[in-house]
Design a protein around this motif. Structure first.
Motif, PDB file in Angstrom:
ATOM      1  N   LYS A   1       0.827  -1.200   0.000  1.00 30.38           N
ATOM      2  CA  LYS A   1       0.000   0.000   0.000  1.00 30.38           C
ATOM      3  C   LYS A   1       0.866   1.256   0.000  1.00 30.38           C
ATOM      4  CE  LYS A   1      -3.538  -2.457   2.502  1.00 30.38           C
ATOM      5  NZ  LYS A   1      -4.310  -2.594   3.716  1.00 30.38           N
ATOM      6  N   SER A   2       0.380   2.262  -0.689  1.00 29.37           N
ATOM      7  CA  SER A   2       1.019   3.574  -0.648  1.00 29.37           C
ATOM      8  C   SER A   2       0.477   4.307   0.561  1.00 29.37           C
ATOM      9  CB  SER A   2       0.700   4.347  -1.926  1.00 29.37           C
ATOM     10  OG  SER A   2       1.243   3.688  -3.048  1.00 29.37           O
TER      11      SER A   2
ATOM     12  N   GLU B   1      -4.938   2.077  -0.630  1.00 28.49           N
ATOM     13  CA  GLU B   1      -4.845   0.770  -1.286  1.00 28.49           C
ATOM     14  C   GLU B   1      -4.776   0.914  -2.794  1.00 28.49           C
ATOM     15  OE1 GLU B   1      -7.010  -2.613   0.026  1.00 28.49           O
ATOM     16  OE2 GLU B   1      -7.488  -1.628   1.917  1.00 28.49           O
ATOM     17  N   GLN B   2      -5.550   1.857  -3.329  1.00 29.91           N
ATOM     18  CA  GLN B   2      -5.579   2.066  -4.772  1.00 29.91           C
ATOM     19  C   GLN B   2      -5.420   3.557  -5.064  1.00 29.91           C
ATOM     20  OE1 GLN B   2      -9.299   0.234  -5.887  1.00 29.91           O
ATOM     21  NE2 GLN B   2      -8.331  -1.776  -6.035  1.00 29.91           N
TER      22      GLN B   2
ATOM     23  N   THR C   1      -4.718   7.046  -6.850  1.00 29.43           N
ATOM     24  CA  THR C   1      -4.950   7.546  -8.197  1.00 29.43           C
ATOM     25  C   THR C   1      -4.350   8.935  -8.313  1.00 29.43           C
ATOM     26  OG1 THR C   1      -7.082   8.459  -7.530  1.00 29.43           O
ATOM     27  CG2 THR C   1      -7.108   6.254  -8.486  1.00 29.43           C
TER      28      THR C   1
ATOM     29  N   ASP D   1      -8.874   4.220   6.610  1.00 29.67           N
ATOM     30  CA  ASP D   1      -7.537   4.455   6.084  1.00 29.67           C
ATOM     31  C   ASP D   1      -6.810   5.606   6.766  1.00 29.67           C
ATOM     32  OD1 ASP D   1      -7.996   2.412   4.234  1.00 29.67           O
ATOM     33  OD2 ASP D   1      -8.934   3.804   2.823  1.00 29.67           O
TER      34      ASP D   1
ATOM     35  N   ALA E   1       2.372  -0.246  -8.605  1.00 31.93           N
ATOM     36  CA  ALA E   1       1.259  -1.169  -8.886  1.00 31.93           C
ATOM     37  C   ALA E   1       1.825  -2.484  -9.398  1.00 31.93           C
ATOM     38  CB  ALA E   1       0.331  -0.552  -9.926  1.00 31.93           C
TER      39      ALA E   1
END
Length: 128
Positions: A22-23, A36-37, A39, A84, A127
């Motif tokens: 995770k970032s 988690e994702q 953008t 988060d 990713a």
């Protein structure tokens, strides 16, 4: 309320999130937004989340927290109403190590981070 130096916070979050894939974005008072994702601009995304979910409002979900003691004995994680958004409180930081005192300290730091929105570190996981 004392402040923890940035490198201590960065090192702690790296240990906690190593291998998670995770970032994450760290703010000045120890609050971390885990993405988690991610953008686009990761810092901008985290600022948006913390700006909305960081400030504490009495008698709302924003005042809720949970305290998790870390197994390594280095401190606690204080959760918030957003899954988060988490604040790290080092072991030697609070005068009172009770879960209530630690939780209130972590919540107040989240509130500061959510109003000041001062990013001190960004860690981006590629990713897969």
């Amino acid at each position: 309320m004392s402040t923890v130096d940035n490198q201590t916070l960065i090192d702690a979050w790296r240990r906690l999130l190593t291998g998670s894939g995770k970032s994450w974005v760290l703010f000045a008072h120890g609050t971390c937004v885990v993405l988690e994702q991610p953008t686009g601009d990761v810092a901008e995304q985290a600022v948006g989340i913390l700006g909305e979910f960081g400030p504490m409002h009495v008698a709302t979900a924003a005042g809720d927290f949970r305290v998790l003691e870390l197994n390594q004995g280095e401190g606690w994680l204080v959760t918030s109403h957003h899954p988060d958004v988490i604040t790290f409180v080092p072991r030697d930081d609070p005068e009172d190590p009770s879960h209530l005192a630690v939780g209130l300290l972590g919540r107040s730091r989240r509130d500061l981070d959510g109003t000041e929105l001062s990013v001190v570190h960004v860690e981006v996981t590629p990713a897969s």
